[in-house]
Each structure stands twice: as C-alpha cells, then as structure tokens.
Design a protein around this motif. Structure first.
Motif, PDB file in Angstrom:
ATOM      1  N   ASP A 250      -2.874 -14.385  12.467  1.00  0.00           N
ATOM      2  CA  ASP A 250      -3.236 -14.797  11.108  1.00  0.00           C
ATOM      3  C   ASP A 250      -3.962 -13.647  10.408  1.00  0.00           C
ATOM      4  N   TYR A 251      -3.264 -12.534  10.308  1.00  0.00           N
ATOM      5  CA  TYR A 251      -3.810 -11.305   9.723  1.00  0.00           C
ATOM      6  C   TYR A 251      -3.718 -11.440   8.215  1.00  0.00           C
ATOM      7  N   SER A 252      -4.695 -12.126   7.626  1.00  0.00           N
ATOM      8  CA  SER A 252      -4.621 -12.434   6.197  1.00  0.00           C
ATOM      9  C   SER A 252      -5.802 -11.833   5.441  1.00  0.00           C
ATOM     10  N   VAL A 253      -5.704 -11.823   4.120  1.00  0.00           N
ATOM     11  CA  VAL A 253      -6.742 -11.214   3.278  1.00  0.00           C
ATOM     12  C   VAL A 253      -8.090 -11.924   3.414  1.00  0.00           C
ATOM     13  N   GLY A 254      -8.093 -13.166   3.835  1.00  0.00           N
ATOM     14  CA  GLY A 254      -9.341 -13.894   4.032  1.00  0.00           C
ATOM     15  C   GLY A 254      -9.942 -13.704   5.410  1.00  0.00           C
ATOM     16  N   ASN A 255      -9.150 -13.205   6.347  1.00  0.00           N
ATOM     17  CA  ASN A 255      -9.613 -13.047   7.725  1.00  0.00           C
ATOM     18  C   ASN A 255      -9.979 -11.612   8.081  1.00  0.00           C
ATOM     19  N   ILE A 256      -9.911 -10.733   7.113  1.00  0.00           N
ATOM     20  CA  ILE A 256     -10.293  -9.336   7.325  1.00  0.00           C
ATOM     21  C   ILE A 256     -11.483  -9.060   6.408  1.00  0.00           C
ATOM     22  N   LEU A 257     -12.611  -8.730   7.023  1.00  0.00           N
ATOM     23  CA  LEU A 257     -13.831  -8.444   6.272  1.00  0.00           C
ATOM     24  C   LEU A 257     -14.058  -6.941   6.268  1.00  0.00           C
ATOM     25  N   CYS A 258     -14.545  -6.427   5.148  1.00  0.00           N
ATOM     26  CA  CYS A 258     -14.690  -4.980   4.969  1.00  0.00           C
ATOM     27  C   CYS A 258     -16.091  -4.647   4.497  1.00  0.00           C
ATOM     28  N   ASN A 259     -16.475  -3.436   4.800  1.00  0.00           N
ATOM     29  CA  ASN A 259     -17.733  -2.925   4.308  1.00  0.00           C
ATOM     30  C   ASN A 259     -17.544  -1.449   4.022  1.00  0.00           C
ATOM     31  N   GLN A 260     -18.103  -0.978   2.932  1.00  0.00           N
ATOM     32  CA  GLN A 260     -17.991   0.432   2.576  1.00  0.00           C
ATOM     33  C   GLN A 260     -19.381   1.024   2.437  1.00  0.00           C
ATOM     34  N   THR A 261     -19.599   2.123   3.159  1.00  0.00           N
ATOM     35  CA  THR A 261     -20.836   2.886   3.047  1.00  0.00           C
ATOM     36  C   THR A 261     -20.424   4.317   2.741  1.00  0.00           C
TER      37      THR A 261
ATOM     38  N   LEU B 174       4.112  -3.992  12.990  1.00  0.00           N
ATOM     39  CA  LEU B 174       4.471  -3.988  11.568  1.00  0.00           C
ATOM     40  C   LEU B 174       4.580  -5.406  11.024  1.00  0.00           C
ATOM     41  N   GLN B 175       5.086  -6.314  11.845  1.00  0.00           N
ATOM     42  CA  GLN B 175       5.267  -7.702  11.416  1.00  0.00           C
ATOM     43  C   GLN B 175       3.937  -8.360  11.075  1.00  0.00           C
ATOM     44  N   ASN B 176       2.848  -7.835  11.647  1.00  0.00           N
ATOM     45  CA  ASN B 176       1.518  -8.375  11.366  1.00  0.00           C
ATOM     46  C   ASN B 176       1.206  -8.362   9.873  1.00  0.00           C
ATOM     47  N   PHE B 177       1.723  -7.381   9.161  1.00  0.00           N
ATOM     48  CA  PHE B 177       1.446  -7.270   7.728  1.00  0.00           C
ATOM     49  C   PHE B 177       2.171  -8.338   6.909  1.00  0.00           C
ATOM     50  N   SER B 178       3.111  -9.060   7.512  1.00  0.00           N
ATOM     51  CA  SER B 178       3.874 -10.066   6.760  1.00  0.00           C
ATOM     52  C   SER B 178       2.998 -11.247   6.339  1.00  0.00           C
ATOM     53  N   THR B 179       1.849 -11.425   6.982  1.00  0.00           N
ATOM     54  CA  THR B 179       0.969 -12.535   6.609  1.00  0.00           C
ATOM     55  C   THR B 179      -0.026 -12.155   5.519  1.00  0.00           C
ATOM     56  N   LEU B 180      -0.017 -10.883   5.115  1.00  0.00           N
ATOM     57  CA  LEU B 180      -0.913 -10.439   4.045  1.00  0.00           C
ATOM     58  C   LEU B 180      -0.337 -10.801   2.682  1.00  0.00           C
ATOM     59  N   ASP B 181      -1.109 -11.509   1.886  1.00  0.00           N
ATOM     60  CA  ASP B 181      -0.697 -11.890   0.542  1.00  0.00           C
ATOM     61  C   ASP B 181      -1.181 -10.811  -0.424  1.00  0.00           C
ATOM     62  N   VAL B 182      -0.431  -9.690  -0.440  1.00  0.00           N
ATOM     63  CA  VAL B 182      -0.788  -8.542  -1.282  1.00  0.00           C
ATOM     64  C   VAL B 182       0.468  -8.054  -1.994  1.00  0.00           C
ATOM     65  N   SER B 183       0.280  -7.165  -2.941  1.00  0.00           N
ATOM     66  CA  SER B 183       1.412  -6.651  -3.713  1.00  0.00           C
ATOM     67  C   SER B 183       2.333  -5.804  -2.833  1.00  0.00           C
ATOM     68  N   GLU B 184       3.556  -5.637  -3.300  1.00  0.00           N
ATOM     69  CA  GLU B 184       4.523  -4.802  -2.585  1.00  0.00           C
ATOM     70  C   GLU B 184       4.040  -3.355  -2.526  1.00  0.00           C
ATOM     71  N   GLU B 185       3.346  -2.916  -3.563  1.00  0.00           N
ATOM     72  CA  GLU B 185       2.805  -1.549  -3.587  1.00  0.00           C
ATOM     73  C   GLU B 185       1.827  -1.338  -2.430  1.00  0.00           C
ATOM     74  N   ILE B 186       0.939  -2.295  -2.220  1.00  0.00           N
ATOM     75  CA  ILE B 186      -0.029  -2.204  -1.126  1.00  0.00           C
ATOM     76  C   ILE B 186       0.683  -2.259   0.213  1.00  0.00           C
ATOM     77  N   LEU B 187       1.640  -3.174   0.342  1.00  0.00           N
ATOM     78  CA  LEU B 187       2.405  -3.267   1.591  1.00  0.00           C
ATOM     79  C   LEU B 187       3.118  -1.959   1.903  1.00  0.00           C
ATOM     80  N   ASN B 188       3.712  -1.344   0.889  1.00  0.00           N
ATOM     81  CA  ASN B 188       4.412  -0.075   1.111  1.00  0.00           C
ATOM     82  C   ASN B 188       3.472   0.992   1.658  1.00  0.00           C
TER      83      ASN B 188
END
Length: 159
Positions: free
Chosen positions: A56-67, A92-106
C-alpha cells in the motif's frame, strides 16, 4: 504494551516514536522538486533491495521531512508489508498505488530504473502497461460487484 492483572488483559497501550512530518501528498502539492523525487526513488530502491515490499505504497502512507537539502522518509500502515525478494520489475509496480500525476510517475520510474539497472524507457513502457492491466481488472471487479449487489437487491426486494 499490554497490562495484565490476574491473567486478564486490563489495559493496552500503543507506543511509537513521534515524527514531525509532511505526507507525500502535501509535499507534492507544494512543488514538483525533481531532487525530492530522486530521493524517493532512491529510498524505494533501498527498501526493495533490502527485501521490503509495501503493498500500500500510497501518498498517505509515506511521510517526509526536509531539513535543508536533505530528505528523510518514514512509512506507515505496515500491517501488510512483505519481506521477500523484490525484483526491479516488481519494485516498479509499487508505484502503481501512488495517486500522482503522470509527470511525477515518469520521473519516479526513470530514477528507479536508473538506480536498478533497468532501461528507463523500457521501464516506463512496462509500468504503464501494468497500470493499464490493473485498471481493467479493477473496472471488471467493480462491474461484477455492482451486478451482484443489484441481483441480491432484486432477490430480496419486498413486493
């Protein structure tokens, strides 16, 4: 942490580390940062090479931090995580669960392919063919479900 008294579970606590974060969805809504996407592809390759597959590699299950220019990631909803050998193709198939634009997927697929030793254009072709196949299966499943629900409804409909 489970607390027992006389052999009976009396209280139960969940303990976890607090992580100051932004969800992947929020991060991507801010801006399209190619360096950030490269880092996400890099950590994804690292997970897969370590034998970790998050179904379930989705945009809600990946948390980010930038320093500064550094990014760190944490992952949640780990109850279905699998520890197994992950081929670059399956990765590669892991990215299929990401609800992001085609540009980001590319960008993600291109970076993942480079880091995994795959040809980027072949990887993109394979990914989008897989995604199309998954879409057909989902539509067929939805259609079958609506047919069954409609059939059950008509069976038990009061006259």
């Amino acid at each position: 942490v489970d607390c027992y008294q006389y052999g009976l579970l009396m209280e139960s606590y969940f303990v976890s580390e607090y992580f100051e974060h932004t969800s992947l969805k929020e991060m991507l809504n801010k801006s399209l940062d190619r360096e950030f996407l490269k880092e996400l592809a890099k950590i994804t390759v690292h997970l897969h090479r370590s034998g970790v597959y998050h179904p379930d590699y989705s945009v809600g299950n990946i948390l980010c931090n930038q320093t500064g220019n550094q990014y760190s990631f944490s992952f949640v909803d780990l109850n279905r995580i699998k520890f197994e050998k992950v081929s670059p193709e399956k990765g590669l198939q892991n990215f299929s669960t990401l609800d992001v634009s085609e540009e980001i997927l590319n960008i993600l697929i291109e970076e993942y392919a480079k880091l995994s030793g795959l040809d980027p254009s072949e990887a993109q072709h394979a990914f989008f063919a897989y995604r199309k196949q998954i879409g057909r299966k989902r539509r067929a499943r939805r259609k079958m479900k609506s047919t069954i629900v409609g059939w059950r409804h008509s069976l038990f409909k009061k006259s």
